[in-house]
Design an enzyme around this catalytic site. Structure first.
Site, PDB file in Angstrom:
ATOM      1  N   GLU A  55      52.402  56.376  41.018  1.00 34.59           N
ATOM      2  CA  GLU A  55      51.620  55.298  41.623  1.00 34.59           C
ATOM      3  C   GLU A  55      51.027  55.838  42.922  1.00 34.59           C
ATOM      4  OE1 GLU A  55      52.368  50.604  42.778  1.00 34.59           O
ATOM      5  OE2 GLU A  55      53.974  52.059  43.147  1.00 34.59           O
ATOM      6  N   GLU A 114      45.718  43.914  48.908  1.00 32.22           N
ATOM      7  CA  GLU A 114      47.081  43.460  48.649  1.00 32.22           C
ATOM      8  C   GLU A 114      47.557  42.582  49.805  1.00 32.22           C
ATOM      9  OE1 GLU A 114      49.948  46.191  47.222  1.00 32.22           O
ATOM     10  OE2 GLU A 114      48.469  47.672  46.577  1.00 32.22           O
TER      11      GLU A 114
END
Length: 234
Positions: free
Chosen positions: A124, A221
């Site tokens: 990730e 986010e």
């Protein structure tokens, strides 16, 4: 404090279908802008030639909408929950130069970043351009630095143990480039990210991405925060 490095179970499960780099479906669904009582429900798909990914745990009042081309907007409030959304490409690749522009106004813990996944190995990754009150560098191991697109970035790694991912529950590494200093949040923002510059620097430090690319987006986010973001990617 608890790190903002969180995982998104529903988003990851939805991304599994795109884990193998197959040709893109040329039939795109219409723009996604559905609202529910708790905000916009989680979804992934294609909008105006771009891949989008949106996930929320439902704890925040959050509205995500795709606009024309590479534009999306996100408005969230309540200082609760986790959420992430953005537009980009699926699959990603290691030579893309990404342009972004728009407005980023976080209040609390939030990132604006190039964000994605690879497989073989499972990685990730984040290229963080700006953030709110929490610097992700504080919860990661610094490996070095790199100058890309005229800016300095700290290079860091973290490891997630037995956490949800695009390939089920796994132990995997996170790779980070965090702009230092960050682009100022709170208003207009724009920039260019040469992904290959970061990925080459990571490789030189033994941080090797996987051979199979999953999605690669410019994501906003939020974690127990509020804010507004309207970003166009190209």
């Amino acid at each position: 404090m608890v790190s903002f490095i969180f995982t998104r179970i529903i988003l990851f499960a939805a991304a599994i279908n795109g884990a193998v780099a197959l040709p893109m479906n040329t039939t795109e669904p219409e723009d996604f802008s559905i609202l529910s009582r708790s905000g916009t429900p989680s979804s992934t798909g294609y909008s105006n030639g771009y891949y989008y990914s949106w996930w929320t745990d439902g704890a925040a009042q959050a509205t995500y909408a795709n606009g024309g081309g590479g534009q999306y907007s996100l408005n969230w409030s309540g200082n609760n929950g986790n959420l992430v959304g953005g537009k980009g490409w699926n699959p990603g690749f290691n030579g893309r130069v990404i342009q972004y522009s728009g407005t980023y106004q976080p209040n609390g813990n939030s990132y604006l970043s190039v964000y994605g996944w690879t497989l073989n190995p499972l990685i990730e990754y984040y290229i963080v351009e700006s953030y709110g009150s929490y610097n992700p560098s504080s919860a990661a191991a610094r490996k070095g630095s790199v100058n890309c697109d005229g800016a300095n970035y700290d290079i860091l790694t973290t490891t997630r143990y037995n956490e949800p991912s695009i390939n089920g529950t796994q132990t995997f590494q996170q790779f980070w480039s965090v702009r230092n200093p960050k682009k100022n949040p709170g208003g207009s923002i724009s920039g260019s990210v040469s992904t290959g510059c970061h990925f080459t620097a990571w490789g030189n430090l033994g941080m090797n991405l996987g051979s199979t690319w999953n999605y690669q987006i410019v994501a906003t986010e939020g974690y127990q925060s509020s804010g507004f973001s309207s970003i166009t990617v190209a």
